[in-house]
Scaffold this active site. Structure first.
Site, PDB file in Angstrom:
ATOM      1  N   PHE A 213       0.858  -1.201   0.000  1.00 56.76           N
ATOM      2  CA  PHE A 213       0.000   0.000   0.000  1.00 56.76           C
ATOM      3  C   PHE A 213       0.894   1.253   0.000  1.00 56.76           C
ATOM      4  O   PHE A 213       0.809   2.097   0.883  1.00 56.76           O
ATOM      5  CB  PHE A 213      -0.949   0.012   1.214  1.00 56.76           C
ATOM      6  CG  PHE A 213      -1.706  -1.265   1.423  1.00 56.76           C
ATOM      7  CD1 PHE A 213      -2.881  -1.526   0.709  1.00 56.76           C
ATOM      8  CD2 PHE A 213      -1.254  -2.226   2.320  1.00 56.76           C
ATOM      9  CE1 PHE A 213      -3.586  -2.704   0.914  1.00 56.76           C
ATOM     10  CE2 PHE A 213      -1.954  -3.410   2.519  1.00 56.76           C
ATOM     11  CZ  PHE A 213      -3.128  -3.647   1.815  1.00 56.76           C
ATOM     12  N   ASP A 235       1.014  -1.136  -4.937  1.00 53.53           N
ATOM     13  CA  ASP A 235      -0.222  -0.365  -4.770  1.00 53.53           C
ATOM     14  C   ASP A 235      -1.125  -0.685  -5.954  1.00 53.53           C
ATOM     15  O   ASP A 235      -0.651  -1.007  -7.043  1.00 53.53           O
ATOM     16  CB  ASP A 235       0.051   1.141  -4.712  1.00 53.53           C
ATOM     17  CG  ASP A 235      -1.062   1.907  -3.990  1.00 53.53           C
ATOM     18  OD1 ASP A 235      -0.875   2.284  -2.821  1.00 53.53           O
ATOM     19  OD2 ASP A 235      -2.147   2.104  -4.605  1.00 53.53           O
ATOM     20  N   SER A 236      -2.430  -0.623  -5.734  1.00 54.71           N
ATOM     21  CA  SER A 236      -3.367  -0.928  -6.825  1.00 54.71           C
ATOM     22  C   SER A 236      -3.712   0.317  -7.634  1.00 54.71           C
ATOM     23  O   SER A 236      -4.371   0.213  -8.660  1.00 54.71           O
ATOM     24  CB  SER A 236      -4.646  -1.553  -6.251  1.00 54.71           C
ATOM     25  OG  SER A 236      -5.189  -0.692  -5.268  1.00 54.71           O
ATOM     26  N   CYS A 326      -5.501   2.188  10.336  1.00 56.47           N
ATOM     27  CA  CYS A 326      -5.967   3.573  10.515  1.00 56.47           C
ATOM     28  C   CYS A 326      -7.496   3.579  10.608  1.00 56.47           C
ATOM     29  O   CYS A 326      -8.150   4.574  10.348  1.00 56.47           O
ATOM     30  CB  CYS A 326      -5.482   4.462   9.382  1.00 56.47           C
ATOM     31  SG  CYS A 326      -6.068   3.981   7.764  1.00 56.47           S
TER      32      CYS A 326
HETATM   33  N1  SAH Z   1       1.835   4.313   3.259  1.00 54.17           N
HETATM   34  C1  SAH Z   1       1.372   5.392   2.412  1.00 54.17           C
HETATM   35  C2  SAH Z   1      -0.115   5.635   2.535  1.00 54.17           C
HETATM   36  C3  SAH Z   1      -0.987   4.436   2.203  1.00 54.17           C
HETATM   37  S1  SAH Z   1      -2.634   4.848   1.805  1.00 54.17           S
HETATM   38  C4  SAH Z   1       2.174   6.654   2.718  1.00 54.17           C
HETATM   39  O1  SAH Z   1       2.934   6.683   3.692  1.00 54.17           O
HETATM   40  O2  SAH Z   1       2.048   7.619   1.973  1.00 54.17           O
HETATM   41  C5  SAH Z   1      -3.302   3.353   1.244  1.00 54.17           C
HETATM   42  C6  SAH Z   1      -2.942   2.973  -0.181  1.00 54.17           C
HETATM   43  O3  SAH Z   1      -3.463   1.681  -0.416  1.00 54.17           O
HETATM   44  C7  SAH Z   1      -3.519   3.842  -1.289  1.00 54.17           C
HETATM   45  O4  SAH Z   1      -2.475   4.317  -2.101  1.00 54.17           O
HETATM   46  C8  SAH Z   1      -4.433   2.892  -2.120  1.00 54.17           C
HETATM   47  O5  SAH Z   1      -4.325   3.125  -3.513  1.00 54.17           O
HETATM   48  C9  SAH Z   1      -3.863   1.565  -1.777  1.00 54.17           C
HETATM   49  N2  SAH Z   1      -4.769   0.394  -1.833  1.00 54.17           N
HETATM   50  C10 SAH Z   1      -6.012   0.277  -1.321  1.00 54.17           C
HETATM   51  N3  SAH Z   1      -6.472  -0.991  -1.430  1.00 54.17           N
HETATM   52  C11 SAH Z   1      -5.469  -1.701  -2.021  1.00 54.17           C
HETATM   53  C12 SAH Z   1      -5.315  -3.066  -2.395  1.00 54.17           C
HETATM   54  N4  SAH Z   1      -6.277  -3.976  -2.139  1.00 54.17           N
HETATM   55  N5  SAH Z   1      -4.169  -3.441  -2.978  1.00 54.17           N
HETATM   56  C13 SAH Z   1      -3.182  -2.543  -3.213  1.00 54.17           C
HETATM   57  N6  SAH Z   1      -3.260  -1.250  -2.866  1.00 54.17           N
HETATM   58  C14 SAH Z   1      -4.398  -0.826  -2.282  1.00 54.17           C
END
Ligand code: SAH
Length: 382
Positions: A213, A235-236, A326
């Site tokens: 993520f 990330d997706s 979160c």
């Molecule tokens: N760690 C990051 C913030 C993460 S926010 C930082 O420090 O900036 C959560 C992220 O998860 C988002 O970018 C969203 O696109 C991604 N996301 C949500 N569901 C997902 C999934 N099932 N697989 C991959 N990425 C996902």
């Protein structure tokens, strides 16, 4: 109410004496006593949000000027926050301003209003922010879904000043990050993880790091800065990954050859990595809010368990799992139980070596425990 919690739920309101439109200031009365001044939200289950527990306080432009200035001053008094180019200036309830979020990126402030009361005082809050920060540019990102619960439509655009010529960039722990305040998540960046990104940097030397993520690469770039042997980021969201790659390019001091970006669903990709026999020394799991409220807790718990279980399995002996939730609907105790269950099922011994939380510009008012949404564990796996 007597414990100074700022929310008054619909079920505890006996009646509204007189009339009030959405966002109007009402007195909260018990018996003959005025307990607080609050903003009226007729469409929301949270029927009123307290502005002040001082029954004599007048809620006017001056009130917002004082509250905003106080929030900015609290941050200026914390050395770790001084000089941060990306900084949360107002953290809603925990800064005495329910429904108001303000993040500063360089000389631009991004404002997000999520309640009827905040909406009513929009101009006063914007003026107060300009006065307290000296920033001429304020962009409004009032497009959070929760506005719907208040009967408010989304609204975005420049509230003060106009778009800067170039992109907005901030420096965080000596890494440059571009922040897309218009199209990015939240106000553009996850400022709450600032301290935890520094911790990751400190832990990364010579390690093979997996950042799940990854959004725009905040953790990934800190791992590279900390000397990671390799950083695989998942990330997706394609726009997020494009921004992550662009952010890496903004940092020629980092070894881009050690970074790999994968556009995939984390749940699938973790399984694929397991099948492929890949292993890591350090894994970050920073998923989106799986449980926005307690009613989603059960499904969310399964999702957290799943990724933490796979995370444990993918770690080399002695590896570290940096895992977060979160979700407001999952408390620290429950989160720890979920991670414990995941570790148990993975067949690995695991111990918490550090508890993790949001940075100091995301304070938690002790009267408002709901403000503690971000919790994390650093777990060492045998
Ligand atoms: N760690 C990051 C913030 C993460 S926010 C930082 O420090 O900036 C959560 C992220 O998860 C988002 O970018 C969203 O696109 C991604 N996301 C949500 N569901 C997902 C999934 N099932 N697989 C991959 N990425 C996902």
């Amino acid at each position: 109410m007597f414990r100074r919690h700022p929310w008054i739920f619909a079920g505890s309101v006996e009646r509204l004496a007189g009339r009030a439109r959405p966002g109007d200031t009402v007195e909260v009365i018990a018996g003959k006593r005025v307990l607080a001044k609050a903003a009226w939200s007729p469409e929301s289950q949270i029927r009123a949000r307290v502005w002040s527990f001082d029954p004599d306080e007048i809620i006017d432009n001056g009130f917002f000027k004082r509250r905003v200035a106080a929030a900015v001053a609290r941050r200026a008094a914390l050395p770790e926050l001084v000089g941060q180019q990306g900084l949360r200036l107002i953290h809603a309830e925990s800064d005495g301003l329910p429904g108001v979020i303000a993040d500063r990126y360089g000389d631009t402030v991004v404002l997000q209003l999520t309640s009827a009361g905040a909406e009513k005082w929009r101009a006063a809050i914007a003026d107060a922010l300009s006065a307290a920060t000296g920033c001429a540019r304020i962009y409004e990102r009032s497009d959070s879904e929760v506005r719907g619960l208040e009967g408010l439509d989304p609204r975005t655009g420049w509230l003060r000043g106009e778009a800067p010529a170039g992109e907005i960039v901030i420096e965080e722990h000596a890494v440059t990050m571009a922040v897309d305040i218009v199209g990015g998540h939240k106000t553009g960046f996850y400022l709450d993880q600032r301290d935890n990104r520094r911790l990751l940097k400190e832990l990364s030397a010579d390690r093979r790091v997996l950042n799940c993520f990854c959004y725009t690469g905040g953790f990934s770039l800190q791992a590279l800065a900390g000397g990671a042997a390799a950083v695989v980021s998942i990330d997706s969201s394609e726009p997020a990954l494009a921004q992550a790659r662009a952010n890496l390019a903004l940092n020629p001091q980092l070894d881009a050859g050690r970074a790999e970006w994968r556009g995939a669903n984390v749940f699938d990709e973790l399984r694929r990595l397991k099948t492929a026999g890949e292993t890591f020394d350090l894994i970050v799991l920073d998923p989106p809010k799986f449980a926005p409220s307690a009613s989603h807790a059960e499904r969310a718990a399964r999702a957290y368990k799943d990724i933490n279980l796979l995370g444990c399995k993918l770690l080399n002996p002695g590896g570290l799992l940096m895992t977060y939730s979160c979700s407001g609907g999952i408390g620290l105790e429950l989160f720890q139980k979920i991670v414990a269950g995941a570790a148990l099922d993975s067949g690995r011994d695991a111990r918490i070596v550090k508890r993790l939380q949001g940075a100091a510009d995301h304070p938690v008012d002790l009267a408002f425990p709901e403000g503690e949404y971000l919790k994390g564990l650093l777990v060492q796996v045998s």
